[in-house]
Design an enzyme around this catalytic site. Structure first.
Site, short mmCIF file in Angstrom:
data_model
loop_
_atom_site.label_atom_id
_atom_site.label_comp_id
_atom_site.label_asym_id
_atom_site.label_seq_id
_atom_site.Cartn_x
_atom_site.Cartn_y
_atom_site.Cartn_z
N SER A 39 3.35 -3.13 -5.60
CA SER A 39 2.64 -1.91 -5.20
C SER A 39 3.45 -0.70 -5.64
CB SER A 39 2.45 -1.87 -3.69
OG SER A 39 1.99 -0.59 -3.32
N HIS A 77 -0.55 -3.04 -8.27
CA HIS A 77 -1.34 -2.64 -7.10
C HIS A 77 -1.22 -1.13 -6.92
CE1 HIS A 77 -3.19 -3.41 -3.13
NE2 HIS A 77 -2.37 -2.47 -2.67
N ASP A 81 -2.34 2.12 -4.61
CA ASP A 81 -2.85 2.50 -3.28
C ASP A 81 -3.41 3.92 -3.31
OD1 ASP A 81 -2.23 0.21 -1.57
OD2 ASP A 81 -0.14 0.65 -2.06
N MET A 92 -5.07 6.73 -1.10
CA MET A 92 -5.27 7.11 0.31
C MET A 92 -5.82 8.53 0.40
SD MET A 92 -1.77 5.65 2.00
CE MET A 92 -1.09 4.06 1.55
N HIS A 146 -6.58 -0.32 -4.71
CA HIS A 146 -6.86 -0.47 -3.27
C HIS A 146 -7.31 0.89 -2.73
CE1 HIS A 146 -4.94 -1.57 0.91
NE2 HIS A 146 -6.24 -1.41 0.98
N MET A 202 -8.28 3.18 -0.06
CA MET A 202 -8.26 3.44 1.39
C MET A 202 -8.91 4.81 1.60
SD MET A 202 -4.49 1.90 2.08
CE MET A 202 -4.11 1.91 0.33
N MET A 251 -5.19 -7.31 5.25
CA MET A 251 -4.08 -6.38 5.52
C MET A 251 -3.15 -7.00 6.56
SD MET A 251 -4.38 -3.74 3.54
CE MET A 251 -2.92 -2.94 4.23
N ASP A 269 -1.53 -7.98 1.87
CA ASP A 269 -0.90 -6.69 1.58
C ASP A 269 -0.24 -6.11 2.82
OD1 ASP A 269 -0.23 -4.22 0.56
OD2 ASP A 269 -2.29 -3.49 0.36
C1 DX5 Z 1 -0.20 0.03 2.77
C2 DX5 Z 1 -0.50 -0.26 1.33
C3 DX5 Z 1 0.38 -1.30 0.77
C4 DX5 Z 1 1.84 -0.89 0.65
C5 DX5 Z 1 2.65 -2.14 0.77
O1 DX5 Z 1 -1.21 0.82 3.31
O2 DX5 Z 1 -1.82 -0.73 1.20
O3 DX5 Z 1 -0.08 -1.71 -0.51
O4 DX5 Z 1 2.14 -0.27 -0.56
O5 DX5 Z 1 3.99 -1.80 0.87
P1 DX5 Z 1 5.03 -2.79 1.54
O6 DX5 Z 1 5.06 -4.04 0.73
O7 DX5 Z 1 6.32 -2.03 1.48
O8 DX5 Z 1 4.57 -3.04 2.95
ZN ZN Z 2 -2.35 -1.64 -0.73
#
Ligand code: DX5
Ligand code: ZN
Length: 230
Positions: free
Chosen positions: A12, A37, A39, A41, A70, A72, A141, A179
């Site tokens: 990620s 990956h 993220d 947000m 991903h 969010m 998750m 994840d």
């Molecule tokens: C959290 C993200 C994850 C995050 C994981 O909301 O969706 O993808 O980057 O990071 P680690 O592996 O450090 O928990």
């Molecule tokens: Zn993620």
């Protein structure tokens, strides 16, 4: 003869050094990552804002690997087209963030891209059951989304096991991705033993203690011999 299922590892980029983003993506690619990956947000669905289309475009230019995107974000339908730029882009939406999940899944499938649905720790497996036949990925998750570096919620392992049974019993082909809080230890091992075949890891791969190559090597090492038998 039985063969082991290959376990895909998705670093990620959230935990990478964004001042050297291209280099970090290249390091993960060279270290044998299966995908990157990403993220996204929005500050509404989760209490944090990360990156948008422009940064994702820069990541895509830094690697030939698939991007595991991903989302969010609440009601992602209008934004989905801006995140699909390559046939290999995989789009993950949250069941909790879509009023019309079936339609949203269809929007991605219409583009010919792989689609996944993520469920938060408090969301039951039943939230994805009615669209399971359409999915390439169910993302479980193992932390509450919003931040990297949180601790893996142990109850996730049983949830993965139950989801695996639903997928097997129904004859579906969706892979289980996990994840949050995955490191080169029991968190990765127990997830795989329970049925996960895709592991996301942020701080487990991008951290001060190790090089990306070293961290990837440890992750692969801890998974040796563990893949669910097919
Ligand atoms: C959290 C993200 C994850 C995050 C994981 O909301 O969706 O993808 O980057 O990071 P680690 O592996 O450090 O928990
Ligand atoms: Zn993620």
């Amino acid at each position: 003869m039985v063969s082991e299922t290959y376990i895909q590892v998705a670093p990620s980029i959230l935990s990478a050094d964004f001042g050297s983003l291209r280099q970090q993506v290249e390091e993960a690619t060279a270290a044998g990552a299966d995908m990157i990956h990403v993220d996204i947000m929005d500050g509404q669905f989760v209490p944090n804002i990360t990156m948008g289309e422009v940064v994702v475009d820069a990541i895509r230019k830094s690697t030939n690997l698939p991007l595991n995107i991903h989302l969010m974000i609440v009601q992602p339908d209008n934004l989905i087209p801006s995140f699909i730029k390559s046939p290999t882009d995989q789009i993950i939406v949250h069941a909790e963030a879509c009023s019309h999940l079936h339609r949203t899944v269809g929007l991605v499938k219409d583009q010919g891209n792989q689609v996944g649905v993520a469920i938060n720790p408090a969301t039951p497996i039943s939230a994805v059951e009615e669209v399971l036949s359409l999915l390439d990925i169910v993302l479980v998750m193992s932390v509450n989304p919003g931040f990297g570096g949180q601790s893996f919620i142990p109850e996730t392992v049983d949830k993965i096991r139950r989801l695996r049974k639903v997928i097997q019993d129904g004859g579906y082909s969706a892979q289980i991705e996990v994840d949050g809080g995955i490191k080169a230890d029991w968190t990765a091992q127990d997830s795989v033993k329970a049925g996960a075949t895709m592991l996301v890891s942020g701080t487990g791969i991008f951290n001060q203690q190790d090089t990306v190559e070293g961290a990837m090597g440890k992750m692969r090492g801890c998974l040796m011999g563990l893949g669910p038998l097919v």
